[in-house]
Design a protein around this motif. Sequence first.
Motif: not given
Length: 249
Positions: A96-98, A223-225, A47-49
């Motif tokens: 996002e999660f990838l 990736k999605f989010g 994840w990236q936030s």
Amino acid sequence: MLNTLTLTAFCVSALCALASARTQLTDGTAGKIIEGPGFTTMGALQWQSSGVLWDGCTDSAAHPINISTCFALQLSADPTKNLQDDSSDSPRQRIEFLTAGAADGTSWSYQWKYYLSSQTGTTNHFFHLMQILTRGGSGGPVITLNAAAGKVAIQDTVRGCPAAGCPSIALNEFTDRTTTHSMTVTYGPSGSVKYTVKDSATSKTLLTYSATGSMGTESTSLKFGTYRLAVAGMTVSLAAVGDFSEKKL
């Protein structure tokens, strides 16, 4: 202590309950992207936030979030907050999660669930809910699920859309319900994709898209989010994702 804004957004009736214990992973104040601990968070995802990210979700009797392993995503309506780069001339917010980058010629099946609150509006600028992203060559998007101008629509950057347009639905047909996303993809110059979005409760198909040809090169990820351009007049973004699975075919 629960985050008040997220709780208010997902608890639209008095019958609010915790879907799971909640742990705050990021608070949205860093002014940069914070990354999760490797591809371990949701089975095989990183994840990236830059926003507010919770492990665990809240929901309501009126609009239940039917996601067992659930992450809550919140982005501010203030275009100066939750930015992935405070100094950028193109301010963006991202949670996002990838997946790990996949090699050309490999085939994968993915499934995940997604919930978008109706308190989340759109602008005329990009707001990505899903994307196949390639890093090879010049890099960039291949297939995108984008929310803009009151619609949720497929975008095919490589092939473009047919004369009738790429598949789309009104935003209110997508919000306040859990959706199940299924994708089968072969990566590489001679690739293919089949992507379907269904209402999890009714199994009604909301969107479907298939294509053949280039699906990235060298290293390509799903990736999605929630990832959007931060502009004046935008709303808060409130979403939940989870129940991800993948299989190499």
